[in-house]
Design a protein around this motif. Structure first.
Motif, mmCIF file in Angstrom:
data_model
loop_
_atom_site.group_PDB
_atom_site.id
_atom_site.type_symbol
_atom_site.label_atom_id
_atom_site.label_comp_id
_atom_site.label_asym_id
_atom_site.label_seq_id
_atom_site.Cartn_x
_atom_site.Cartn_y
_atom_site.Cartn_z
ATOM 1 N N MET A 114 -29.196 0.254 2.570
ATOM 2 C CA MET A 114 -28.229 -0.841 2.513
ATOM 3 C C MET A 114 -27.527 -0.772 1.161
ATOM 4 S SD MET A 114 -27.114 -3.716 4.050
ATOM 5 C CE MET A 114 -28.405 -4.158 5.190
ATOM 6 N N ILE A 115 -26.204 -0.901 1.179
ATOM 7 C CA ILE A 115 -25.441 -0.947 -0.066
ATOM 8 C C ILE A 115 -25.591 -2.361 -0.625
ATOM 9 C CG2 ILE A 115 -23.159 -0.747 -1.138
ATOM 10 C CD1 ILE A 115 -22.428 1.154 1.241
ATOM 11 N N GLY A 116 -26.231 -2.459 -1.776
ATOM 12 C CA GLY A 116 -26.416 -3.766 -2.408
ATOM 13 C C GLY A 116 -25.134 -4.258 -3.037
ATOM 14 N N SER A 117 -24.471 -3.370 -3.734
ATOM 15 C CA SER A 117 -23.174 -3.679 -4.328
ATOM 16 C C SER A 117 -22.454 -2.362 -4.590
ATOM 17 C CB SER A 117 -23.326 -4.485 -5.622
ATOM 18 O OG SER A 117 -24.000 -3.726 -6.593
ATOM 19 N N ALA A 118 -21.170 -2.476 -4.845
ATOM 20 C CA ALA A 118 -20.354 -1.299 -5.102
ATOM 21 C C ALA A 118 -19.229 -1.689 -6.037
ATOM 22 C CB ALA A 118 -19.795 -0.740 -3.797
ATOM 23 N N CYS A 119 -18.757 -0.716 -6.806
ATOM 24 C CA CYS A 119 -17.617 -0.970 -7.671
ATOM 25 C C CYS A 119 -16.747 0.278 -7.729
ATOM 26 C CB CYS A 119 -18.053 -1.406 -9.064
ATOM 27 S SG CYS A 119 -18.929 -0.149 -9.998
ATOM 28 N N TYR A 120 -15.543 0.086 -8.195
ATOM 29 C CA TYR A 120 -14.569 1.174 -8.298
ATOM 30 C C TYR A 120 -14.172 1.336 -9.752
ATOM 31 C CZ TYR A 120 -10.196 3.765 -7.591
ATOM 32 O OH TYR A 120 -9.184 4.697 -7.630
ATOM 33 N N GLU A 121 -14.079 2.573 -10.211
ATOM 34 C CA GLU A 121 -13.601 2.881 -11.552
ATOM 35 C C GLU A 121 -12.217 3.512 -11.426
ATOM 36 O OE1 GLU A 121 -16.562 5.310 -13.475
ATOM 37 O OE2 GLU A 121 -17.956 3.625 -13.652
ATOM 38 N N PRO A 122 -11.151 2.705 -11.599
ATOM 39 C CA PRO A 122 -9.789 3.197 -11.377
ATOM 40 C C PRO A 122 -9.409 4.407 -12.224
ATOM 41 C CG PRO A 122 -9.792 0.813 -11.603
ATOM 42 C CD PRO A 122 -11.172 1.287 -11.963
ATOM 43 N N GLU A 123 -9.787 4.422 -13.481
ATOM 44 C CA GLU A 123 -9.380 5.520 -14.358
ATOM 45 C C GLU A 123 -9.998 6.849 -13.916
ATOM 46 O OE1 GLU A 123 -10.735 2.589 -15.524
ATOM 47 O OE2 GLU A 123 -8.780 1.717 -15.957
ATOM 48 N N ALA A 124 -11.241 6.801 -13.443
ATOM 49 C CA ALA A 124 -11.935 8.014 -12.992
ATOM 50 C C ALA A 124 -11.728 8.260 -11.500
ATOM 51 C CB ALA A 124 -13.426 7.900 -13.290
ATOM 52 N N LYS A 126 -13.273 6.849 -8.902
ATOM 53 C CA LYS A 126 -14.543 7.045 -8.223
ATOM 54 C C LYS A 126 -15.177 5.707 -7.892
ATOM 55 C CE LYS A 126 -17.198 7.924 -12.448
ATOM 56 N NZ LYS A 126 -18.010 8.932 -13.143
ATOM 57 N N THR A 127 -16.001 5.731 -6.865
ATOM 58 C CA THR A 127 -16.721 4.552 -6.403
ATOM 59 C C THR A 127 -18.198 4.745 -6.695
ATOM 60 O OG1 THR A 127 -15.099 4.192 -4.647
ATOM 61 C CG2 THR A 127 -17.249 3.146 -4.361
ATOM 62 N N LEU A 128 -18.833 3.685 -7.159
ATOM 63 C CA LEU A 128 -20.262 3.699 -7.421
ATOM 64 C C LEU A 128 -20.952 2.766 -6.438
ATOM 65 C CD1 LEU A 128 -20.089 3.387 -11.307
ATOM 66 C CD2 LEU A 128 -20.285 5.473 -9.957
ATOM 67 N N LEU A 129 -21.953 3.299 -5.731
ATOM 68 C CA LEU A 129 -22.730 2.501 -4.786
ATOM 69 C C LEU A 129 -24.109 2.254 -5.373
ATOM 70 C CD1 LEU A 129 -22.011 4.396 -1.429
ATOM 71 C CD2 LEU A 129 -20.693 2.525 -2.464
ATOM 72 N N PHE A 130 -24.571 1.023 -5.316
ATOM 73 C CA PHE A 130 -25.912 0.655 -5.742
ATOM 74 C C PHE A 130 -26.689 0.335 -4.479
ATOM 75 C CE2 PHE A 130 -22.829 -0.231 -9.012
ATOM 76 C CZ PHE A 130 -23.346 0.483 -10.075
ATOM 77 N N LEU A 131 -27.667 1.173 -4.143
ATOM 78 C CA LEU A 131 -28.367 1.105 -2.868
ATOM 79 C C LEU A 131 -29.683 0.354 -2.998
ATOM 80 C CD1 LEU A 131 -27.802 4.833 -1.853
ATOM 81 C CD2 LEU A 131 -26.366 2.854 -1.306
ATOM 82 N N LYS A 132 -29.926 -0.578 -2.084
ATOM 83 C CA LYS A 132 -31.174 -1.343 -2.084
ATOM 84 C C LYS A 132 -32.338 -0.418 -1.733
ATOM 85 C CE LYS A 132 -29.041 -5.710 -0.725
ATOM 86 N NZ LYS A 132 -28.987 -6.763 0.303
ATOM 87 N N GLY A 133 -33.354 -0.415 -2.568
ATOM 88 C CA GLY A 133 -34.550 0.363 -2.297
ATOM 89 C C GLY A 133 -34.464 1.838 -2.664
ATOM 90 N N ALA A 134 -33.323 2.292 -3.128
ATOM 91 C CA ALA A 134 -33.169 3.702 -3.523
ATOM 92 C C ALA A 134 -33.392 3.834 -5.020
ATOM 93 C CB ALA A 134 -31.786 4.219 -3.160
ATOM 94 N N GLN A 135 -33.924 4.960 -5.422
ATOM 95 C CA GLN A 135 -34.162 5.176 -6.845
ATOM 96 C C GLN A 135 -32.868 5.422 -7.604
ATOM 97 O OE1 GLN A 135 -37.026 8.348 -6.972
ATOM 98 N NE2 GLN A 135 -38.745 6.938 -6.759
#
Length: 142
Positions: A114-124, A126-135
């Protein structure tokens, strides 16, 4: 806010009362269209045209879609959406790490989180996904 133009038509993101999924608007006077984009792949999809009876030729809609798919335009759309709407619309969706995509139904796969939260870095761009239960999270270069 204007993203780009195609044959005199403005492709814009409305900044008031906007909602997921990420999308742009095109208002041609006699018809309007919306195109969906996302923060985990570079595809763009026609969402709808109203009124359907005034739908423009498919070549116009495809031209608009292709214009938005240009890397600079898609990056601009994502940047506007992220800065103003403050979501990439991926929270609480499922990410399958084996096929590297958002999935609708969880199958029996050890790499689905499950994706807990996500954000976007406009300058780079790229999207960062923070996954529930994943290391570790997931970094998507667009």
């Amino acid at each position: 806010m204007k993203v780009c133009r195609y044959k005199g038509l403005s492709v814009v993101i409305m900044l008031r009362d906007e909602h997921c999924p990420p999308h742009v608007h095109v208002d041609a006077g006699t018809w309007s269209a919306r195109f969906k984009f996302c923060f985990w792949h570079n595809g763009v999809e026609l969402w709808d045209v109203v009124p359907l009876s005034r739908r423009p030729p498919l070549a116009v809609l495809e031209g608009l879609r292709q214009s938005l798919m240009q890397p600079a335009h898609l990056q601009r759309a994502r940047g506007i959406w992220w800065r103003k709407i403050q979501t990439v619309c991926l929270d609480n969706q499922l990410w399958d790490g084996q096929i590297n995509e958002v999935v609708l139904v969880k199958g029996i796969a050890g790499a689905t989180y499950m994706i807990g939260s996500a954000c976007y870095e406009p300058e780079a761009n790229k999207t960062l996904l923070f996954l529930k239960g994943a290391q570790e999270g997931v970094e998507i270069e667009l």
